[in-house]
Design an enzyme around this catalytic site. Structure first.
Site, PDB file in Angstrom:
ATOM      1  N   HIS A 347       0.855  -1.198   0.000  1.00 14.90           N
ATOM      2  CA  HIS A 347       0.000   0.000   0.000  1.00 14.90           C
ATOM      3  C   HIS A 347       0.880   1.235   0.000  1.00 14.90           C
ATOM      4  O   HIS A 347       1.931   1.262   0.656  1.00 14.90           O
ATOM      5  CB  HIS A 347      -0.881  -0.007   1.256  1.00 14.90           C
ATOM      6  CG  HIS A 347      -1.690   1.241   1.445  1.00 14.90           C
ATOM      7  ND1 HIS A 347      -2.675   1.629   0.567  1.00 14.90           N
ATOM      8  CD2 HIS A 347      -1.661   2.191   2.415  1.00 14.90           C
ATOM      9  CE1 HIS A 347      -3.233   2.741   0.999  1.00 14.90           C
ATOM     10  NE2 HIS A 347      -2.628   3.122   2.112  1.00 14.90           N
ATOM     11  N   ASN A 348       0.478   2.272  -0.762  1.00 12.86           N
ATOM     12  CA  ASN A 348       1.273   3.506  -0.828  1.00 12.86           C
ATOM     13  C   ASN A 348       2.747   3.169  -1.036  1.00 12.86           C
ATOM     14  O   ASN A 348       3.636   3.667  -0.327  1.00 12.86           O
ATOM     15  CB  ASN A 348       1.109   4.333   0.456  1.00 12.86           C
ATOM     16  CG  ASN A 348      -0.253   5.000   0.562  1.00 12.86           C
ATOM     17  OD1 ASN A 348      -1.047   4.993  -0.388  1.00 12.86           O
ATOM     18  ND2 ASN A 348      -0.552   5.566   1.713  1.00 12.86           N
ATOM     19  N   GLU A 377       1.256  -0.146  -5.489  1.00 14.31           N
ATOM     20  CA  GLU A 377       0.257   0.903  -5.698  1.00 14.31           C
ATOM     21  C   GLU A 377       0.903   2.168  -6.258  1.00 14.31           C
ATOM     22  O   GLU A 377       1.992   2.556  -5.837  1.00 14.31           O
ATOM     23  CB  GLU A 377      -0.452   1.237  -4.380  1.00 14.31           C
ATOM     24  CG  GLU A 377      -1.576   2.251  -4.570  1.00 14.31           C
ATOM     25  CD  GLU A 377      -2.293   2.591  -3.276  1.00 14.31           C
ATOM     26  OE1 GLU A 377      -3.459   3.006  -3.349  1.00 14.31           O
ATOM     27  OE2 GLU A 377      -1.680   2.453  -2.201  1.00 14.31           O
ATOM     28  N   ASP A 379      -0.327   6.059  -6.768  1.00 14.73           N
ATOM     29  CA  ASP A 379      -1.303   7.143  -6.620  1.00 14.73           C
ATOM     30  C   ASP A 379      -0.941   8.234  -7.624  1.00 14.73           C
ATOM     31  O   ASP A 379       0.042   8.961  -7.421  1.00 14.73           O
ATOM     32  CB  ASP A 379      -1.261   7.704  -5.198  1.00 14.73           C
ATOM     33  CG  ASP A 379      -2.070   6.863  -4.226  1.00 14.73           C
ATOM     34  OD1 ASP A 379      -2.574   5.818  -4.648  1.00 14.73           O
ATOM     35  OD2 ASP A 379      -2.167   7.254  -3.053  1.00 14.73           O
ATOM     36  N   HIS A 392       1.149  11.100  -2.188  1.00 14.79           N
ATOM     37  CA  HIS A 392      -0.070  10.942  -1.407  1.00 14.79           C
ATOM     38  C   HIS A 392      -0.815  12.272  -1.442  1.00 14.79           C
ATOM     39  O   HIS A 392      -0.413  13.240  -0.811  1.00 14.79           O
ATOM     40  CB  HIS A 392       0.255  10.537   0.036  1.00 14.79           C
ATOM     41  CG  HIS A 392      -0.897   9.924   0.753  1.00 14.79           C
ATOM     42  ND1 HIS A 392      -1.586  10.574   1.752  1.00 14.79           N
ATOM     43  CD2 HIS A 392      -1.513   8.719   0.597  1.00 14.79           C
ATOM     44  CE1 HIS A 392      -2.561   9.789   2.192  1.00 14.79           C
ATOM     45  NE2 HIS A 392      -2.534   8.662   1.506  1.00 14.79           N
ATOM     46  N   GLU A 426      -4.265   4.187  -8.596  1.00 13.15           N
ATOM     47  CA  GLU A 426      -5.230   5.068  -7.926  1.00 13.15           C
ATOM     48  C   GLU A 426      -5.187   6.366  -8.729  1.00 13.15           C
ATOM     49  O   GLU A 426      -4.306   7.205  -8.564  1.00 13.15           O
ATOM     50  CB  GLU A 426      -4.810   5.287  -6.475  1.00 13.15           C
ATOM     51  CG  GLU A 426      -5.771   6.113  -5.664  1.00 13.15           C
ATOM     52  CD  GLU A 426      -7.046   5.360  -5.309  1.00 13.15           C
ATOM     53  OE1 GLU A 426      -8.061   6.030  -5.066  1.00 13.15           O
ATOM     54  OE2 GLU A 426      -7.024   4.120  -5.280  1.00 13.15           O
TER      55      GLU A 426
END
Length: 782
Positions: A347-348, A377, A379, A392, A426
């Site tokens: 994640h992230n 991931e 973003d 983020h 994302e």
């Protein structure tokens, strides 16, 4: 020099030893000013490694002045020098600190890269030709070391030398590691380097290796070994002292139980031991092979006999460890659909610290891939100059270019595992920069990128990891499309947006509106991982296709587990589900992945940059099957009509009994306080379905991290053993504050071998603490 004969004749101190501290293996003292010579006592360690005459290693011992590069303006000359233990490198600091803070360890190196092969050197190393540059990447959270040497040849000497040291370290047997460990401490404790040990130096050595022995007992032992009666131990006298100190009476007892009066094991006697261990496939030929592999005495080996030394070497080897050696390779069926596997997921992934103000880096992707991660991931947000960036959103985290991340994927995604990588997008970009994202994916990844289904006969079925070897899948929103009143293309299959779900007050309305626009170019790349909101688990008029992937917050996943356990399991038998941490976890803390695996969720995403028991569980889950990042789910989680519900798993089926016997060479926790010795206790944790989760612990042993003994039995009843992870934890007991972590090892119960086994402990960051081990007896019934 110590030889094989001392290793098994180790004596447990008769008086209780003392409080101990954990230091990394072979921690050397700070070096004296270098005069160009190589001290003879220190060379013993490198001689044992077979590298004392290697020209590259000798150059490293002399030291080199590198330019350390942190930014365009921070570029400082620093001296780096290999220590004579061959395990550590001392480096110069501008501000003097404690000796242990001037050192890094060879065993903590993840990779050595030549040229401008790091984010730092690509951005800030332009003034130095690539041939002079190298990057040392470390395990855990430590930053890369970007260096430029005075010459290309000097850079190559360090690249080659470190590679040789790492290879030799990896190839060391446990006995060689122990030899090396002891010699490094002897060298440190010999304060005047005269190769003789006074009683004061012996006491200092004992504290270094984590034992506070009673002074009267220690002096009696010292005097018994001082044959020359000169209040100094030297040569054979030191070895005699170490023989007594390192004695393992618990191993002698087991050995004598099978060897009889002649005190050697024949091949049939060793076979009897193996059968009692639960080695069902053991044969006489296998027993003979073990003798030839681990016996140290050539005469005994010729007569197919195993001495106590050889027996201990076998039990300390990977074949004698708790982890089934067969499971360290890819051993599972890799031809089933993707939904039938747990997949190591991050994640992230771009973050190296917290999700509020921490730095973003392509190096975080490289590290995740090095740990076997298969789903990362990205973003993606609007960036300047038409170039999408990754960070983020709506926070102070730094930004990196999307194209740089894709380049890192191309270069590093398949260095550890050949099985497919999933890029979880994302997407917060407008149509123009989405098209740019698609263009970068095509041009950089080329044939790696999956752009169409592999099977025209059954295009909707998920392919297997085997069929997708070396390929990259994009998880993203997908057209076919509907058009809004103003003609904009909108996604019909809207994925649950992490920002919208968890940080409603933070996001901008316009940004969310843009994120719901999907460009045809990017949509076309969502072939097998089409992001879809999971609205219901009830049977739909048109069943969802296997290629549809839902993303759920940990909170929503728990709600489904609690309220629709079996339905969720059935859904996950056919579809991929990704679970991610709550956005409220500002410090990038993790949730327990076990509860998600219990329901068959495949892509259980964790913050890889945050160490803790959650990442220990993740590492333990994916420790097996060759650490390839894919682990086949149990049958009860793969059947489309399964009746399994993790909340109601049925009656106990398996009894796990673990007798915690002893520990060996536990590390010191505070290297700067010689008198600080650990008081170790052992906790066994079971992580599985809720009714199986449990933990039990031993008493603590006062002031002894060198060879503590417990002899305590811990027992667990398990309902779903195929999902259970077993975590062995060693802590330093403290009566006034929380216990300090010493080491741990986690593995699936299904990969746990029975009988007498050594547990090889790992640090908080997952690095080896060799030669630190636990010695246990394991029994699994049911």
């Amino acid at each position: 020099m110590l030889c094989g004969s001392w290793r098994s004749r180790r004596r447990q101190p008769e008086e209780p030893p003392a409080r101990q501290v954990a230091t990394p293996v072979g921690l050397p003292s700070p070096p004296a000013p270098h005069d160009g010579s190589i001290k003879r006592p220190g060379l013993r360690a490198l001689k044992k490694m077979g590298l004392s005459e290697d020209e590259d290693v000798r150059a490293m011992l002399r030291g080199s002045r590198f330019c350390k590069i942190r930014s365009r303006t921070w570029q400082k000359e620093r001296l780096y020098r290999l220590q004579e233990d061959g395990l550590s490198v001392w480096f110069q600091r501008r501000i003097p600190r404690a000796p242990s803070q001037h050192i890094f360890f060879v065993q903590h190196i993840e990779a050595i890269r030549e040229g401008h092969q790091s984010e730092g050197l690509r951005h800030f190393g332009g003034a130095f030709e690539p041939a002079r540059c190298l990057t040392i990447a470390f395990k855990g959270r430590r930053k890369n070391l970007d260096l430029a040497a005075p010459t290309a040849e000097e850079a190559q000497r360090w690249v080659r030398g470190l590679a040789k040291l790492r290879a030799r370290l990896d190839a060391m047997s446990q006995s060689e590691r122990l030899d090396h460990w002891i010699h490094s401490y002897l060298h440190r404790a010999d304060s005047n380097q005269d190769s003789k040990m006074s009683f004061k130096e012996i006491k200092n050595l004992l504290r270094m290796v984590n034992v506070d022995m009673n002074d009267m007992y220690a002096y009696r032992l010292f005097k018994e070994c001082d044959r020359s009666k000169n209040e100094r131990l030297e040569g054979p006298e030191i070895e005699e002292f170490l023989r007594r100190l390192l004695k393992r009476p618990e191993l002698e007892e087991i050995f004598h139980r099978y060897s009889g009066e002649d005190r050697v094991l024949s091949a049939p006697e060793l076979l009897e031991f193996l059968e009692d261990q639960g080695e069902r496939t053991a044969t006489l030929a296998h027993a003979q092979q073990l003798i030839h592999t681990y016996e140290l005495n050539e005469t005994a080996k010729q007569h197919e006999l195993m001495t106590l030394d050889g027996f201990m070497m076998y039990l300390l080897s990977p074949e004698g460890a708790a982890l089934d050696p067969a499971h360290t390779r890819v051993f599972q069926d890799m031809d089933q659909p993707l939904a039938h596997y747990f997949v190591s997921s991050s994640h992230n992934t771009y973050l190296t610290d917290s999700q509020i103000g921490g730095p973003s880096s392509t190096e975080a992707y490289v590290r995740a891939f090095a740990q076997g991660c298969r789903c990362v991931e990205l973003d993606c947000w609007e960036g300047p100059g038409g170039e999408p960036v990754i960070y983020h959103g709506h926070t102070l985290t730094s930004k990196i270019l999307f194209r740089d991340v894709i380049q890192a994927v191309r270069e590093h995604a398949f260095t550890v595992s050949p099985y497919p990588v999933i890029l979880s997008l994302e997407n917060h970009c407008g149509l123009e920069q989405q098209a740019a994202m698609a263009r970068h994916l095509h041009t950089i990844l080329g044939d790696m990128l999956v752009t169409q289904t592999l099977d025209s006969q059954n295009p909707e079925e998920l392919p297997s990891p085997e069929r997708l070897k070396g390929r990259v899948l994009v998880k993203g929103k997908k057209l076919p499309a509907a058009r809004s009143e103003n003609g904009q293309i909108l996604s019909e299959q809207e994925e649950e947006d992490e920002e919208e779900d968890e940080e409603e007050e933070v996001g901008a309305i316009e940004q969310r509106r843009r994120a719901k626009q999907i460009s045809p170019e990017l949509s076309a790349l969502a072939v097998y991982c089409c992001a879809t909101r999971l609205r219901t688990l009830r049977p739909a008029p048109v069943p969802p296709q296997p290629c549809q992937v839902s993303s759920l917050s940990e909170r929503k996943a728990r709600k489904l587990i609690r309220e629709a356990g079996n339905s969720f399991v059935r859904h996950n038998a056919r579809h991929l589900t990704r679970v991610y941490p709550l956005g409220l976890r500002m410090n990038s803390a993790n949730y327990s992945p076990q509860e998600m695996w219990n329901s068959g969720c495949q892509l259980v995403a964790l913050n890889f940059q945050t160490p803790g028991y959650e990442m220990d569980l993740n590492a333990g889950r994916f420790l097996v099957n060759g650490q390839c990042g894919y682990v086949l789910k149990p049958v009860c989680l793969r059947q489309p009509n399964t009746t399994f519900d993790p909340e109601c798993p049925g009656p106990p089926r398996t009894t796990l009994t673990i007798q915690v016997l002893t520990a060996q060479q536990l590390p010191k926790l505070n290297a700067e306080k010689p008198n600080s010795i650990v008081d170790p206790l052992v906790r066994i944790e079971i992580h599985g379905v809720p009714t199986d989760c449990a933990h039990k612990e031993t008493n603590y042993v006062l002031n002894n991290g060198f060879n503590p003994r417990w002899g305590q039995t811990l027992q667990f009843q398990l309902r779903v053993p195929e999902l259970a992870l077993v975590r062995f934890v060693v802590e330093d007991y403290d009566v006034t504050s929380p216990n300090d972590f010493v080491g741990q090892f986690t593995l699936p119960l299904s990969s746990l071998k029975q009988g007498y086994r050594h547990i090889h402990l790992l640090s908080k960051d997952g690095a080896s603490l060799s030669p630190a081990t636990l010695f246990v007896h394991i029994c699994i019934r049911g």
